[in-house]
Design a protein around this motif. Structure first.
Motif, PDB file in Angstrom:
ATOM      1  N   GLY A   1      13.192  20.725   2.424  1.00 17.90           N
ATOM      2  CA  GLY A   1      12.729  22.114   2.522  1.00 17.90           C
ATOM      3  C   GLY A   1      11.252  22.242   2.791  1.00 17.90           C
ATOM      4  O   GLY A   1      10.640  23.268   2.459  1.00 17.90           O
ATOM      5  N   LEU A   2      10.670  21.226   3.438  1.00 18.29           N
ATOM      6  CA  LEU A   2       9.234  21.223   3.710  1.00 18.29           C
ATOM      7  C   LEU A   2       8.966  21.493   5.188  1.00 18.29           C
ATOM      8  O   LEU A   2       9.412  20.730   6.064  1.00 18.29           O
ATOM      9  N   ALA A   3       8.244  22.568   5.475  1.00 21.17           N
ATOM     10  CA  ALA A   3       7.828  22.833   6.848  1.00 21.17           C
ATOM     11  C   ALA A   3       6.895  21.714   7.308  1.00 21.17           C
ATOM     12  O   ALA A   3       6.012  21.288   6.560  1.00 21.17           O
ATOM     13  N   ASN A   4       7.102  21.240   8.549  1.00 18.35           N
ATOM     14  CA  ASN A   4       6.313  20.107   9.021  1.00 18.35           C
ATOM     15  C   ASN A   4       6.065  20.201  10.520  1.00 18.35           C
ATOM     16  O   ASN A   4       6.686  21.008  11.226  1.00 18.35           O
ATOM     17  N   VAL A   5       5.173  19.340  11.017  1.00 21.41           N
ATOM     18  CA  VAL A   5       4.704  19.441  12.397  1.00 21.41           C
ATOM     19  C   VAL A   5       5.777  19.140  13.426  1.00 21.41           C
ATOM     20  O   VAL A   5       5.618  19.496  14.616  1.00 21.41           O
ATOM     21  N   ALA A   6       6.891  18.490  13.039  1.00 22.46           N
ATOM     22  CA  ALA A   6       7.935  18.142  14.006  1.00 22.46           C
ATOM     23  C   ALA A   6       8.889  19.296  14.272  1.00 22.46           C
ATOM     24  O   ALA A   6       9.677  19.239  15.214  1.00 22.46           O
TER      25      ALA A   6
ATOM     26  N   ALA B   1      -2.577  21.752  14.683  1.00 21.30           N
ATOM     27  CA  ALA B   1      -3.771  21.933  15.519  1.00 21.30           C
ATOM     28  C   ALA B   1      -4.983  22.341  14.687  1.00 21.30           C
ATOM     29  O   ALA B   1      -6.099  21.843  14.907  1.00 21.30           O
ATOM     30  N   ALA B   2      -4.801  23.252  13.730  1.00 19.77           N
ATOM     31  CA  ALA B   2      -5.933  23.702  12.912  1.00 19.77           C
ATOM     32  C   ALA B   2      -6.466  22.554  12.057  1.00 19.77           C
ATOM     33  O   ALA B   2      -7.680  22.372  11.926  1.00 19.77           O
ATOM     34  N   TYR B   3      -5.564  21.773  11.489  1.00 24.16           N
ATOM     35  CA  TYR B   3      -5.963  20.606  10.691  1.00 24.16           C
ATOM     36  C   TYR B   3      -6.743  19.624  11.565  1.00 24.16           C
ATOM     37  O   TYR B   3      -7.815  19.140  11.181  1.00 24.16           O
ATOM     38  N   ASP B   4      -6.211  19.318  12.748  1.00 23.04           N
ATOM     39  CA  ASP B   4      -6.852  18.338  13.631  1.00 23.04           C
ATOM     40  C   ASP B   4      -8.233  18.802  14.069  1.00 23.04           C
ATOM     41  O   ASP B   4      -9.180  18.015  14.129  1.00 23.04           O
ATOM     42  N   ALA B   5      -8.351  20.102  14.374  1.00 23.11           N
ATOM     43  CA  ALA B   5      -9.644  20.624  14.825  1.00 23.11           C
ATOM     44  C   ALA B   5     -10.688  20.574  13.718  1.00 23.11           C
ATOM     45  O   ALA B   5     -11.846  20.202  13.941  1.00 23.11           O
ATOM     46  N   GLU B   6     -10.279  20.934  12.508  1.00 27.97           N
ATOM     47  CA  GLU B   6     -11.225  20.903  11.387  1.00 27.97           C
ATOM     48  C   GLU B   6     -11.669  19.472  11.087  1.00 27.97           C
ATOM     49  O   GLU B   6     -12.851  19.221  10.826  1.00 27.97           O
TER      50      GLU B   6
ATOM     51  N   THR C   1       1.035  27.290   5.394  1.00 29.29           N
ATOM     52  CA  THR C   1       1.123  26.347   4.277  1.00 29.29           C
ATOM     53  C   THR C   1      -0.273  25.973   3.799  1.00 29.29           C
ATOM     54  O   THR C   1      -1.125  25.602   4.608  1.00 29.29           O
ATOM     55  N   GLU C   2      -0.497  26.089   2.514  1.00 30.99           N
ATOM     56  CA  GLU C   2      -1.755  25.648   1.904  1.00 30.99           C
ATOM     57  C   GLU C   2      -1.472  24.393   1.091  1.00 30.99           C
ATOM     58  O   GLU C   2      -0.504  24.341   0.335  1.00 30.99           O
ATOM     59  N   ILE C   3      -2.322  23.380   1.248  1.00 33.86           N
ATOM     60  CA  ILE C   3      -2.121  22.108   0.559  1.00 33.86           C
ATOM     61  C   ILE C   3      -3.325  21.822  -0.330  1.00 33.86           C
ATOM     62  O   ILE C   3      -4.469  21.901   0.117  1.00 33.86           O
ATOM     63  N   VAL C   4      -3.062  21.483  -1.577  1.00 31.36           N
ATOM     64  CA  VAL C   4      -4.111  21.198  -2.552  1.00 31.36           C
ATOM     65  C   VAL C   4      -3.920  19.779  -3.076  1.00 31.36           C
ATOM     66  O   VAL C   4      -2.837  19.426  -3.566  1.00 31.36           O
ATOM     67  N   ALA C   5      -4.957  18.941  -2.961  1.00 29.91           N
ATOM     68  CA  ALA C   5      -4.898  17.567  -3.475  1.00 29.91           C
ATOM     69  C   ALA C   5      -5.020  17.583  -4.997  1.00 29.91           C
ATOM     70  O   ALA C   5      -5.872  18.280  -5.548  1.00 29.91           O
ATOM     71  N   ASN C   6      -4.185  16.799  -5.670  1.00 23.96           N
ATOM     72  CA  ASN C   6      -4.210  16.815  -7.143  1.00 23.96           C
ATOM     73  C   ASN C   6      -5.189  15.794  -7.736  1.00 23.96           C
ATOM     74  O   ASN C   6      -5.346  15.718  -8.953  1.00 23.96           O
TER      75      ASN C   6
ATOM     76  N   ARG D   1      -1.386  15.779   6.824  1.00 25.18           N
ATOM     77  CA  ARG D   1      -1.324  16.256   8.212  1.00 25.18           C
ATOM     78  C   ARG D   1       0.091  16.678   8.586  1.00 25.18           C
ATOM     79  O   ARG D   1       0.293  17.704   9.266  1.00 25.18           O
ATOM     80  N   LEU D   2       1.085  15.898   8.170  1.00 23.01           N
ATOM     81  CA  LEU D   2       2.478  16.227   8.480  1.00 23.01           C
ATOM     82  C   LEU D   2       2.864  17.626   8.006  1.00 23.01           C
ATOM     83  O   LEU D   2       3.651  18.320   8.655  1.00 23.01           O
ATOM     84  N   LEU D   3       2.307  18.030   6.865  1.00 20.30           N
ATOM     85  CA  LEU D   3       2.689  19.311   6.259  1.00 20.30           C
ATOM     86  C   LEU D   3       1.704  20.429   6.560  1.00 20.30           C
ATOM     87  O   LEU D   3       1.899  21.562   6.114  1.00 20.30           O
ATOM     88  N   SER D   4       0.635  20.126   7.306  1.00 20.20           N
ATOM     89  CA  SER D   4      -0.415  21.117   7.587  1.00 20.20           C
ATOM     90  C   SER D   4      -0.031  21.998   8.768  1.00 20.20           C
ATOM     91  O   SER D   4      -0.526  21.839   9.888  1.00 20.20           O
TER      92      SER D   4
END
Length: 506
Positions: free
Chosen positions: A365-370, A377-382, A51-56, A44-47
């Motif tokens: 160097g990570l874009a984050n919600v802060a 918002a998109a992550y939370d809504a989904e 940014t696309e996040i893929v679980a390994n 969530r912090l990085l969503s």
């Protein structure tokens, strides 16, 4: 668009029910559903947009990867983000070795979020063994070549790493990201003005290392509080609930325990359902750090029973109320624990802890919600649109409910059997195709060899013929030579006779 590979057991949008075979065995959560909390929080912090996040799915610590596979990761992803728990411990040696070997081959930035050391309280001042220390140094070096700092859980882990040679320039204390699953604006209810009643709903957690001591007190609490529920977290708990078996003898809760046969045991397969249940409880307590964190995230007061460094340092850093395990006595009451659960320090530290965590992500160097203009918002809504997985209950119960639970298990086994049969048939077809292709390939190779053999045989026969002809010519030449030699010898004899005749006439 930035693409992040995240160390996470599963995508948070993938709702997996107990009847799904993916939940069986070690499961999609590793061995402890507490893993879901800090992984989902990091997700969530990085969503943020872009940014696309893929679980390994933990694959990079479960097997070795080839150079080609690592090259594909380097080509496809921009960053490897690794939320970890108590990974600096002897029991995690094999997974950490594989993870380290994978990181050493990466050319992309790699960020560790919230790693911790697990030491007993008697081991806090001891040096690690040579082999373990060598592995932990190798891990740290591999990460620091790809990241400014390593994010650790607390001061105990930072001190452990100082003894290995890593100081403030290498390590940043950031706590556990699970605390910020819902952001920094968290408030825990303070209802201490009303004491815990015997009939109040209470949740308790327990870990194997503490069960020989803590189980005694849990039994006493269960006697007094009929609405107390044991909330399991491991794959062993899942096996007990889903199939009625338990393969961890040192664990206090099994099929014969009253909290099982009185249907007072539950387990949750995602953070949403876990927190939804804990929000209905008056109080939670126990030795599982994330069992208590899940309650806190739901706004329910909790008391951590601390027994080792991983628990102690998180409580100290985040200001979570705790008491030491050896302070629990037969006279301790749940209300005493409840009254001691003061969240003033916790609330006061939330904002500063949030700033420190997100500043660490900024430096990596990570874009984050802060960051300004960023949002999840998109992550939370989904996530809000999904129905969380149902709780995993015991095979007990009463009336139609008990029958339905058994029917559900039978149905799950039937579906799993059908899936296994389908998978077996698919593998059989695949093997048959491979075998057919192999036979055809072998036949082609044999035909090619036969053709080559025939050609070589014809070539040999032609060469043999040429040799025979050459031998014949040689024999003819030798015969001619012999005749010439014979003739040459006769002419010489005639010449000699003539010379003699001439001499005699004169």
């Amino acid at each position: 668009m930035a693409k992040i590979l995240l160390r996470s057991a599963r995508d948070p949008f993938d709702v997996i029910e107990a009847g799904d075979p993916r939940a069986w065995g070690i499961g999609f959560y590793g061995t402890n559903v507490g893993n879901l909390l800090f992984a989902d929080s990091t997700h969530r912090l990085l969503s943020v947009p872009g940014t696309e996040i893929v679980a390994n799915q933990f694959v990079h610590e479960r097997r070795a990867f080839t150079a080609d596979e690592v090259a594909a990761v380097n080509d496809e992803y921009d960053h490897f983000v690794v939320p970890l728990a108590n990974a600096l411990r002897p029991e995690f040696t094999r997974p950490l070795t594989r993870l380290t070997a994978f990181i050493e081959q990466l050319s992309i930035p790699t960020t560790i979020v919230g790693i911790g050391a697990q030491l007993s309280l008697d081991e806090l001042d001891t040096a690690p063994g040579d082999e373990l220390a060598a592995l932990h140094r190798r891990f740290m070096n591999s990460v620091l070549e790809r990241s400014p700092k390593v994010g650790v859980r607390g001061e105990i882990t930072a001190e452990y790493l100082r003894r290995l040679g890593y100081g403030d320039d290498h390590v940043e204390i950031i706590g556990c990201p699970s605390i910020y699953l819902n952001g920094p604006g968290l408030t825990v209810r303070d209802e201490r003005a009303t004491p815990i009643d015997d009939e109040d709903p209470i949740a308790v957690s327990m870990s194997p290392l503490t069960s020989p001591w803590f189980e005694t007190y849990v039994d006493a609490f269960a006697d007094r509080h009929p609405q107390m529920t044991y909330v399991g977290q491991t794959h062993h708990d899942f096996a007990m609930l889903q199939w009625g078996r338990h393969s961890q003898p040192e664990m206090g809760i099994d099929r014969d325990h009253r909290l099982y046969f009185e249907d007072r045991t539950r387990m949750f397969l995602d953070a949403g359902s876990w927190m939804r249940f804990l929000a209905t409880q008056r109080f939670a307590f126990g030795t599982r750090i994330h069992g208590n964190v899940a309650a806190v995230l739901a706004g329910t007061p909790a008391m951590v029973i601390a027994h080792d460094s991983r628990v102690l340092e998180l409580c100290d850093y985040h200001g979570l109320p705790y008491t030491m395990l050896d302070s629990i006595t037969p006279e301790t009451t749940v209300d005493e624990l409840f009254q001691a659960a003061d969240f003033t320090s916790f609330h006061n530290r939330l904002a500063e802890g949030w700033k420190r965590l997100t500043a660490f992500l900024d430096e990596a160097g990570l874009a984050n919600v802060a960051q300004p203009g960023q949002s999840s918002a998109a992550y939370d809504a989904e996530l809000a649109a999904l129905e969380p997985a149902a709780p995993v209950a015991t095979l007990r119960g009463s009336g139609d409910d008990a029958l339905r639970r058994i029917e559900d298990r039978i149905h799950a086994l039937k579906i799993a059997s059908e899936h296994a049969d389908t998978a077996a048939k698919r593998r059989e077809r695949e093997l048959e195709k491979k075998l057919t292709a192999s036979v055809k390939g072998q036949a082609k190779r044999i035909a090619a060899l036969e053709s080559t053999t025939r050609k070589q045989q014809a070539r040999i026969e032609r060469q043999t013929g040429r040799l025979d002809r050459q031998r014949g010519l040689i024999d003819e030449l030798r015969a001619d030579l012999a005749r010439h030699e014979e003739r040459a010898g006769l002419r010489g004899f005639v010449r000699r006779v003539r010379r003699r005749l001439r001499r005699s006439e004169s």
